[in-house]
Write an enzyme that holds these catalytic residues in place. Sequence first.
Site, PDB file in Angstrom:
ATOM      1  CG  HIS A 254      -1.981  -0.959   1.159  1.00 22.12           C
ATOM      2  ND1 HIS A 254      -3.137  -0.869   1.995  1.00 22.12           N
ATOM      3  CD2 HIS A 254      -2.279  -1.969   0.265  1.00 22.12           C
ATOM      4  CE1 HIS A 254      -4.118  -1.741   1.707  1.00 22.12           C
ATOM      5  NE2 HIS A 254      -3.591  -2.463   0.452  1.00 22.12           N
TER       6      HIS A 254
ATOM      7  CE1 TYR B  40      -4.634   4.003   9.168  1.00 21.89           C
ATOM      8  CE2 TYR B  40      -5.151   4.040  11.549  1.00 21.89           C
ATOM      9  CZ  TYR B  40      -4.237   3.630  10.498  1.00 21.89           C
ATOM     10  OH  TYR B  40      -3.397   2.595  10.405  1.00 21.89           O
TER      11      TYR B  40
ATOM     12  N   PRO C  88      -2.487   0.408  19.160  1.00 20.45           N
ATOM     13  CG  PRO C  88      -4.355  -0.749  18.673  1.00 20.45           C
ATOM     14  CD  PRO C  88      -3.789  -0.059  19.888  1.00 20.45           C
TER      15      PRO C  88
ATOM     16  CE  LYS D 276       4.750   3.430  12.762  1.00 20.38           C
ATOM     17  NZ  LYS D 276       5.199   3.341  11.302  1.00 20.38           N
TER      18      LYS D 276
ATOM     19  CE1 TYR E 116      -0.949   4.048   9.322  1.00 22.29           C
ATOM     20  CE2 TYR E 116       0.539   2.908   7.687  1.00 22.29           C
ATOM     21  CZ  TYR E 116      -0.661   3.131   8.583  1.00 22.29           C
ATOM     22  OH  TYR E 116      -1.615   2.054   8.660  1.00 22.29           O
TER      23      TYR E 116
HETATM   24  C1  LIG Z   1      -4.948  -8.605  20.234  1.00 18.08           C
HETATM   25  C2  LIG Z   1      -3.780  -7.928  19.661  1.00 18.08           C
HETATM   26  C3  LIG Z   1      -3.832  -7.127  18.603  1.00 18.08           C
HETATM   27  C4  LIG Z   1      -2.922  -6.453  17.955  1.00 18.08           C
HETATM   28  N1  LIG Z   1      -3.026  -5.612  16.802  1.00 18.08           N
HETATM   29  C5  LIG Z   1      -2.155  -4.932  16.449  1.00 18.08           C
HETATM   30  C6  LIG Z   1      -2.236  -4.300  15.050  1.00 18.08           C
HETATM   31  O1  LIG Z   1      -3.237  -4.252  14.610  1.00 18.08           O
HETATM   32  N2  LIG Z   1      -1.107  -3.618  14.775  1.00 18.08           N
HETATM   33  C7  LIG Z   1      -0.062  -3.449  15.428  1.00 18.08           C
HETATM   34  O2  LIG Z   1       1.082  -2.663  15.035  1.00 18.08           O
HETATM   35  N3  LIG Z   1       0.270  -4.285  16.630  1.00 18.08           N
HETATM   36  C8  LIG Z   1      -0.705  -4.911  16.808  1.00 18.08           C
HETATM   37  N4  LIG Z   1      -0.612  -5.590  18.040  1.00 18.08           N
HETATM   38  C9  LIG Z   1       0.753  -5.596  18.879  1.00 18.08           C
HETATM   39  C10 LIG Z   1       1.788  -6.436  17.915  1.00 18.08           C
HETATM   40  O3  LIG Z   1       1.219  -7.667  17.924  1.00 18.08           O
HETATM   41  C11 LIG Z   1       2.872  -6.691  18.915  1.00 18.08           C
HETATM   42  O4  LIG Z   1       3.529  -5.364  19.322  1.00 18.08           O
HETATM   43  C12 LIG Z   1       3.914  -7.821  18.513  1.00 18.08           C
HETATM   44  O5  LIG Z   1       3.368  -8.912  18.447  1.00 18.08           O
HETATM   45  C13 LIG Z   1       5.147  -7.754  19.387  1.00 18.08           C
HETATM   46  O6  LIG Z   1       5.959  -8.706  19.177  1.00 18.08           O
HETATM   47  P1  LIG Z   1       7.006  -9.611  20.260  1.00 18.08           P
HETATM   48  O7  LIG Z   1       7.687 -10.548  19.755  1.00 18.08           O
HETATM   49  O8  LIG Z   1       7.557  -8.443  21.282  1.00 18.08           O
HETATM   50  O9  LIG Z   1       5.850 -10.014  21.253  1.00 18.08           O
HETATM   51  P2  LIG Z   1       4.679 -11.205  21.168  1.00 18.08           P
HETATM   52  O10 LIG Z   1       4.213 -11.150  19.864  1.00 18.08           O
HETATM   53  O11 LIG Z   1       3.581 -11.019  22.129  1.00 18.08           O
HETATM   54  O12 LIG Z   1       5.393 -12.548  21.388  1.00 18.08           O
HETATM   55  C14 LIG Z   1       5.849 -12.947  22.542  1.00 18.08           C
HETATM   56  C15 LIG Z   1       5.880 -14.513  22.652  1.00 18.08           C
HETATM   57  O13 LIG Z   1       6.432 -14.904  23.710  1.00 18.08           O
HETATM   58  C16 LIG Z   1       5.468 -16.013  24.305  1.00 18.08           C
HETATM   59  N5  LIG Z   1       5.760 -16.062  26.027  1.00 18.08           N
HETATM   60  C17 LIG Z   1       4.943 -15.320  26.664  1.00 18.08           C
HETATM   61  N6  LIG Z   1       5.331 -15.576  28.096  1.00 18.08           N
HETATM   62  C18 LIG Z   1       6.563 -16.735  27.726  1.00 18.08           C
HETATM   63  C19 LIG Z   1       7.310 -17.088  28.616  1.00 18.08           C
HETATM   64  N7  LIG Z   1       7.172 -17.231  29.986  1.00 18.08           N
HETATM   65  N8  LIG Z   1       8.100 -18.282  28.129  1.00 18.08           N
HETATM   66  C20 LIG Z   1       8.188 -18.373  26.747  1.00 18.08           C
HETATM   67  N9  LIG Z   1       7.414 -17.845  26.005  1.00 18.08           N
HETATM   68  C21 LIG Z   1       6.621 -16.956  26.461  1.00 18.08           C
HETATM   69  C22 LIG Z   1       4.213 -15.905  23.761  1.00 18.08           C
HETATM   70  O14 LIG Z   1       3.410 -16.852  23.799  1.00 18.08           O
HETATM   71  C23 LIG Z   1       4.502 -15.277  22.530  1.00 18.08           C
HETATM   72  O15 LIG Z   1       4.363 -16.079  21.471  1.00 18.08           O
HETATM   73  C24 LIG Z   1      -1.773  -6.333  18.526  1.00 18.08           C
HETATM   74  C25 LIG Z   1      -1.406  -7.001  19.775  1.00 18.08           C
HETATM   75  C26 LIG Z   1      -2.358  -7.760  20.386  1.00 18.08           C
HETATM   76  C27 LIG Z   1      -2.226  -8.518  21.586  1.00 18.08           C
END
Ligand SMILES: Cc1cc2nc3c(=O)[nH]c(=O)nc-3n(C[C@H](O)[C@H](O)[C@H](O)COP(=O)(O)OP(=O)(O)OC[C@H]3O[C@@H](n4cnc5c(N)ncnc54)[C@H](O)[C@@H]3O)c2cc1C
Length: 397
Positions: A72, A201, A293, A297, A385
Amino acid sequence: MKTQVGIVGAGPAGLVLAHLLERAGIESIVLETQPRQYIEGRVRAGVLEQGTVDLLNELALGERMMRQGLMHYGIELRFKGRGHRIDFKQLTGGKGVMIYAQHEVIKDLVAARVAAGGQICFEAREVGLHEIDSENPVIRFTQNGAAMELQCDFIAGCDGFHGVCRDSIPSGVLKTYDREYPFGWLGILAEAPPASDELIYANHERGFALLSMRSPKISRLYLQCRPDEDLDEWPDDRIWEELHLRLATRDGFALTRGRVLQKGVTGMRSFVVEPMQFGSLFLAGDSAHIVPPTGAKGLNLAVADVRVLALGLEEFYRTGKRELLQRYSEICLRRVWKIQRFSWWMTSLLHKFGSDSEFDRRRQLAELDYVTSSLAASTTLAENYVGLPFELGQEPE
Ligand SMILES: Cc1cc2nc3c(=O)[nH]c(=O)nc-3n(C[C@H](O)[C@H](O)[C@H](O)COP(=O)(O)OP(=O)(O)OC[C@H]3O[C@@H](n4cnc5c(N)ncnc54)[C@H](O)[C@@H]3O)c2cc1C
């Protein structure tokens, strides 16, 4: 078990880090508390910044994304019943964003890691970090009921907001910055071709709405709601009607309806801990920060953190120097705060706050008018963005 870098969490942060380390010839093992099937089906983010897209391609992980994702080059801001396009391509010298669901990214990263013989221990339970203030930290966990131990040189805390890594840092070390918003998002995934080619948006007096998509056949739509909204009060018809009201235009915009495949309410918060490192533990992604969200980001920021971490670890294993590792927090937090600012700004531009006065409403509309009519203001939105440049530079004095 023994490795160089123990990675806790197989989200975008943990998995991208494992791939970056593999490219640099550094060993790692990923521990994930959930089963593979669960993380590959968890619906979350879906907008990848240009820099994230480029990195996945550089790591040869972007083949399916390039085939199935939707590139996009703009978004629409809709208010007072009219749409206004922000043209990313023109405003940023050709950059854009990729619409490709987070769980599809996860599938690609896991498959490539497994194919390369990389180790991901799924269903690792009772994960605990030990001796993180030493050069020989240990992660203890259980798998299929058996007690396990992973010895490593460094631990990457990539276990998201509710993980255990952040809480393993002794109390008094971290400073927390937190803001909760008086609303959440009610999101649906629907089997309906998106009613627009680009994200919309919408700022509406009934509250914010977002039209997004995951593919040419699947729409992702959101409504601003109460943070504790009861989904039972939202049968599908009510959701479609509310979306229709908030996305309506003067020239009769029509929303494409379809079967609702998934529904959920997400709270909104801004959260940062400083510093993002302690001893041999480095926090990355949601374990260190959360953004609302609205700016799309969260995933991208997680990827930016691990890019810094991988470079620091590479420097250490190549030269023995810890210069970049010592600056990890400082480098990451500089970007984190800029992204916090942007995500907060997009949120405040588009949502209805409970305490809004008529003055606030008019000021918000004036700001939207400004953003969509000024080249300087629309460029600011566009460059944030599509993603700010990746930098390792020093913070200005
Ligand atoms: C419902 C929802 C909707 C979202 N929508 C958007 C969006 O539209 N746009 C956007 O930009 N961002 C969105 N986000 C945010 C985005 O998804 C996160 O910022 C992103 O997933 C961050 O990545 P991460 O790897 O840091 O954490 P996560 O993706 O949370 O990964 C962490 C991993 O660690 C695992 N874990 C947890 N505890 C433990 C443990 N004790 N031991 C081992 N493993 C563990 C979890 O199962 C998970 O797989 C959303 C988040 C949620 C919850």
